[in-house]
Design an enzyme around this catalytic site. Structure first.
Site, PDB file in Angstrom:
ATOM      1  N   HIS B  36      32.246 -78.966 -60.212  1.00  0.00           N
ATOM      2  CA  HIS B  36      31.440 -79.328 -59.043  1.00  0.00           C
ATOM      3  C   HIS B  36      32.316 -79.490 -57.797  1.00  0.00           C
ATOM      4  O   HIS B  36      31.954 -79.072 -56.711  1.00  0.00           O
ATOM      5  CB  HIS B  36      30.702 -80.635 -59.356  1.00  0.00           C
ATOM      6  CG  HIS B  36      29.793 -81.100 -58.281  1.00  0.00           C
ATOM      7  ND1 HIS B  36      28.514 -80.595 -58.113  1.00  0.00           N
ATOM      8  CD2 HIS B  36      29.945 -82.034 -57.318  1.00  0.00           C
ATOM      9  CE1 HIS B  36      27.938 -81.204 -57.098  1.00  0.00           C
ATOM     10  NE2 HIS B  36      28.775 -82.076 -56.597  1.00  0.00           N
ATOM     11  N   HIS B  84      20.979 -80.278 -55.838  1.00  0.00           N
ATOM     12  CA  HIS B  84      21.008 -81.472 -56.685  1.00  0.00           C
ATOM     13  C   HIS B  84      20.209 -81.179 -57.948  1.00  0.00           C
ATOM     14  O   HIS B  84      19.234 -81.847 -58.246  1.00  0.00           O
ATOM     15  CB  HIS B  84      20.467 -82.682 -55.927  1.00  0.00           C
ATOM     16  CG  HIS B  84      21.550 -83.623 -55.526  1.00  0.00           C
ATOM     17  ND1 HIS B  84      21.354 -84.966 -55.349  1.00  0.00           N
ATOM     18  CD2 HIS B  84      22.870 -83.410 -55.301  1.00  0.00           C
ATOM     19  CE1 HIS B  84      22.511 -85.530 -55.014  1.00  0.00           C
ATOM     20  NE2 HIS B  84      23.430 -84.618 -54.971  1.00  0.00           N
TER      21      HIS B  84
END
Lengths: 224, 709
Positions: B36, B84
């Protein structure tokens, strides 16, 4: 001079400012702690989410010292206008009767609506009797309710309607009592409205080129 | 707390440090080296993007929070996209809301005022109750945050595919505006600056970056989801813009919390942070948790000592916590201390240089055997046009305060692009596009296709694309067929952006998007493009008797189309002919500037049939002749439902002008029909099809499914 009050969480202060300048009304944005009522002839509580609308829309702002000063201005006959969250603050602080409940569909609604002017004796609507105007609404808690139907009938300023001015449940966006979009006190100097006149003040961003919000706001010029 | 690092990475760390890290250090490395935050499986390929352009002010440089381009008159536009996905699968409301909060903080970390948001949502089949619940809460979460902070959501996408059943995609893009000479970096260039942290740190979002870098386990992962506090987000927004002039660098606390923000802001220098100085939301928080907590609504500022007081006073006015937690040091070591004792002491260059991975690639696609398409037209029309991808998204966008800022000129649902006005009087068009069905067929053509589609969409309002950001969403990169598509998609995006001369100034990668059987989502790269309206703006308007002109060639390539998805028609993915996209876009922009057209729609999802349907929903009828469509096939179905690129339909009173204009540009166009007053009637080759039910479905579908869900 008209003061536009910014509470923490207010989002529409700059829009109202731009619209008042467009309307030729002298105005200034004031942070809520810095507000000195003696310096202004009127005050606008703009839309947004004051104090995050935590607890209940408008309720925390309603209990600030600032609102005590606004109340004094109202009693002195100065102009007090609440738009959207500002309207919610006005009813929460008791400057106007009634309550603004969650929309019937229980969700935020952003939409351009038609409105019929019922009272032409308020500061904003003078001379606009029965006129049909167009402005956007954007709220989650805008269902006006008051337990005194006669009060509602005699104090309502704007009603949601269709483009021909017909008032029916079909064009009631949030379930408001009597399709009420705006009410004012008896004197017409304290006005609360869910629609956003500042968002109907610029040709470029208007849905159809009309600027009906500006027509209302211009009337503040003679008082400011 | 599990560590997500591979054994090979752990060995690498031991080798570089010459010792075994302690437990807290492992957690810091796990966050900073997470996929990430570190892009370790993607970075090599991301380098291939075209980033050079005279108007780029801030491009994909490492550790900048967003990119920026010059738009003239001393102004710059800042643009960023993020997702998200993992949090939204567990807690859709907070997952989506914090996605908005996070991207807004990226924009303000450039000192820019956020002026527009877009949300691109992909969920599974709405016949499954859980997906209705997910979608309802995703939209409510975006609305709750975006509305509360006063940034309009001006557009986006909402589409559906069964591969998103357990793993919805929640992408958010944001645009900001700032004076060119006031742009703030997210990294420092000298030691001695104080690190100032605004906001409280709590126990939510522990290990979130690591969580987002693996598959959803199906176990209790709620502790890794951050909780949204939009009111705090609004204060952070207002105050950051107020003090931007007083600070040297601004860094959002996002994935990996302080561990990542502190490491990245140093830009290779070092930093020392005293954990006991960090304001906490709960008492007795484990110091190691404080370092990796992903509590939202926090910002890190690098500040000259003389300005610290003024910066924190601005927060104090809102009773918002603000404190000096450490400083930038010359020694290139990241230190987190707790009451004088080093908990973490790691060389900056070790943290900032994770190993890069190249995973194996494998093309598992077989050549498609084409068949003659033989479907009843009526059933094709009905099935495609009632697909949820094509219905009105009014249910979703009416929950967004898209009028706030009084700058939304072309509103959600009105055109193929949103348009907002800028402080210098110019108009900025914005659009996001993805095409997972096409990507599942051919990653490379799809990579090109989404860039081309975004470019065409901007042209429909009179704008020319000038800048883009990308978001690449895939399954597990360690699976060779997934990684193959990833590499192919990047190649396509890179090639197309070079062709259109559009720099990519930022992006994001999200891997490990799978359902609970380990089946990956369809590859979903996404492009967000922005561009200035060149001269005139087109606001779509339909009138009786206008001619329908089709610009560009239609090809019988049905692969990846909505029709072939629904009817399972084996077919080749379209070849994206970028030159045709460019030329037809120029025809449309010229036609707008000359005042020759009242309506423009690109031909994409659902093909020509869907583009014509977008006229019908204005309350009119349309009559067309398929013989007039310039095409490589006589098959009516292929003509009406092909999604091959490079095409538009426009409405005009002067059809010959459009045809001639096209020819002069080196592209084809033909008059294919006319608008009439027969509401809901689509006339194809003299046969009337009454689409009233489909039009009703268009307006009511989501209201009904979601309203009662």
């Amino acid at each position: 001079m008209i003061a536009i009050i910014k509470f923490p969480g207010t989002t529409c202060e700059t829009d109202v400012y731009k619209a008042l300048i467009e309307a030729g009304v002298p105005t200034v944005i004031v942070k809520y702690k810095d507000f000195d009522p003696d310096r202004y002839n009127g005050v606008i509580l703009p839309g947004g989410f004051s104090f995050g609308d935590y607890l209940r829309a408008g309720s925390i702002a309603a209990s600030t010292e600032t609102m005590k000063k606004v109340k004094q201005m109202a009693e002195d006959g100065k102009i007090v206008i609440g738009i959207c969250n500002g309207f919610q603050i006005l009813v929460e602080s008791g400057l106007l009767k009634g309550a603004l409940l969650p929309n019937l569909k229980l969700r935020f609604i952003s939409k351009w609506v038609y409105l019929k002017v019922i009272r032409a004796d308020t500061i904003l609507t003078k001379g606009l009797d029965k006129k049909i105007i167009r402005m956007p609404i954007a709220h989650a808690e805008g269902r006006y309710y008051v337990d005194d139907i006669d009060y509602a009938k005699t104090h309502m300023v704007l009603q949601y309607c269709d483009e021909n001015g017909n008032i029916s449940e079909d064009v009631n966006p949030n379930g408001s009592l009597l399709n009420i979009a705006s009410i004012a006190n008896e004197e017409g100097n304290v006005i609360g409205m869910m629609p956003h006149p500042e968002r109907a003040s610029f040709k470029l961003t208007s849905i159809d080129g009309t600027v009906d919000g500006l027509i209302l706001l211009r009337r503040l010029g003679e008082w400011a | 707390m599990g560590i997500n690092l591979l054994p090979i990475e752990m060995d690498e760390i031991r080798k570089r440090l010459g010792r075994e890290p302690n437990e807290t250090e492992w957690r810091v490395i796990d966050a900073v080296w997470s996929e990430h935050c570190s892009y370790k499986s993607s970075k090599i390929f991301l380098k291939s993007f075209s980033i050079d352009s005279p108007n780029v002010i801030m491009g994909i440089k490492d550790w900048q929070d967003a990119g920026a381009v010059d738009i003239g008159d001393g102004w710059a536009v800042v643009i960023k996209v993020e997702s998200h996905n993992h949090p939204s699968a567990i807690d859709p409301f907070n997952g989506a809301a914090t996605g908005v909060g996070g991207i807004i903080r990226d924009i303000i970390s450039k000192g820019a005022k956020p002026i527009a948001l877009m949300d691109m949502i992909r969920v599974g089949n709405l016949k499954i109750k859980k997906n209705v619940w997910l979608l309802k809460n995703i939209i409510a979460g975006i609305a709750a945050y975006g509305n509360s902070i006063g940034v309009p959501v001006v557009g986006g996408e909402l589409s559906f595919d069964d591969t998103y059943n357990d793993n919805p995609l929640v992408d958010v893009a944001a645009i900001g505006i700032v004076r060119k000479d006031k742009i703030k970096p997210s990294i420092v260039d000298k030691a001695g600056l104080k690190l100032v942290l605004a906001g409280l740190t709590g126990v939510d979002g522990l290990g979130g970056a690591s969580f987002a870098s693996r598959k959803l386990s199906g176990e209790d992962e709620i502790g890794a989801v951050q909780i949204a506090d939009p009111f705090a987000g609004k204060i952070i927004l207002d105050v950051t813009l107020e003090i931007a002039d007083k600070v040297e660098a601004i860094k959002d606390l996002g994935g990996g919390g302080l561990a990542v923000a502190v490491t990245e802001i140093t830009n290779g220098l070092g930093a020392t942070v005293d954990i006991e100085k960090i304001p906490l939301r709960v008492k007795n928080m484990n110091p190691s948790d404080v370092i990796i907590s992903e509590t939202q609504e926090r910002m890190l500022y690098a500040v000259e000592e003389k300005n610290v007081k003024e910066v924190c006073e601005a927060f104090e006015e809102y009773e918002y916590p603000c404190s000096v937690i450490g400083e930038i040091t010359n020694e290139p070591v990241i230190k987190f201390r707790y009451i004088g004792k080093d908990l973490v002491s790691l060389p900056t260059n070790v943290l900032l240089n994770p190993p890069r991975f190249l995973w194996p690639i494998k093309n598992t696609k077989k050549n498609v055997e084409e068949k003659i398409v033989d479907l009843p037209l009526e059933s094709a029309i009905y099935t495609v046009l009632t697909h949820p991808d094509l219905v009105s998204k009014g249910w979703a966008y009416s929950q967004f305060d898209y009028e706030v800022n009084t700058s939304t000129v072309v509103k959600p649902g009105d055109a193929d692009s949103a348009v907002v006005s800028l402080p210098n009087g110019k108009l900025l068009a914005i659009k996001a596009d993805a095409n997972p069905d096409m990507c599942a067929e051919d990653g490379y053509e799809c990579g090109k296709g989404i860039v081309a589609e975004a470019y065409r969409n901007l042209a429909t309002v009179g704008a020319r694309g000038m800048v883009a950001v990308d978001h690449l969403q895939f399954g597990d990169p360690k699976k060779a067929e997934v990684y193959y598509t990833f590499v192919e998609a990047i190649r396509g995006i890179g090639e197309a952006t070079r062709f259109f001369n559009i720099p990519i100034v930022g992006g994001k990668v999200s891997f490990y998007n799978e359902n609970n059987q380990g089946r990956p989502i369809k590859p979903t790269p996404l492009i967000v493009m922005a561009g200035l309206v060149q001269d005139k703006l087109l606001k779509n308007r339909v009138e009786d008797n206008l001619y329908v002109v089709s610009v560009g060639y239609t090809r019988k390539e049905l692969g990846g189309s909505l029709l072939s998805k629904i009817f399972k028609i084996p077919s080749q993915a379209p070849k994206v002919r970028l030159q045709e996209d460019l030329l037809s876009s120029e025809v449309v922009i010229d036609s707008i500037n000359e005042g020759k057209i009242t309506f423009a729609k690109d031909v994409s999802r659902g093909g020509l049939a869907a583009s014509l349907f977008s006229i019908l929903v204005h309350g009119y009828g349309v009559e067309i002749s398929t013989k007039s469509i310039l095409s490589d096939t006589d098959n009516v179905i292929e003509n009406l439902f092909s999604e091959s690129s490079g095409r538009f339909i426009v409405l005009t009173n002067e059809p010959e002008w459009i045809v001639e204009k096209s020819k002069s540009k080196g592209i084809v166009a033909s008059i294919i029909g006319r608008v009439n007053k027969k509401t809901n009637i689509l006339t194809i080759d003299n046969i009337d099809y009454n689409l009233k039910n489909i039009v009703d479905n268009y307006f009511n579908f989501l209201e009904e499914v979601m309203g009662n869900g």
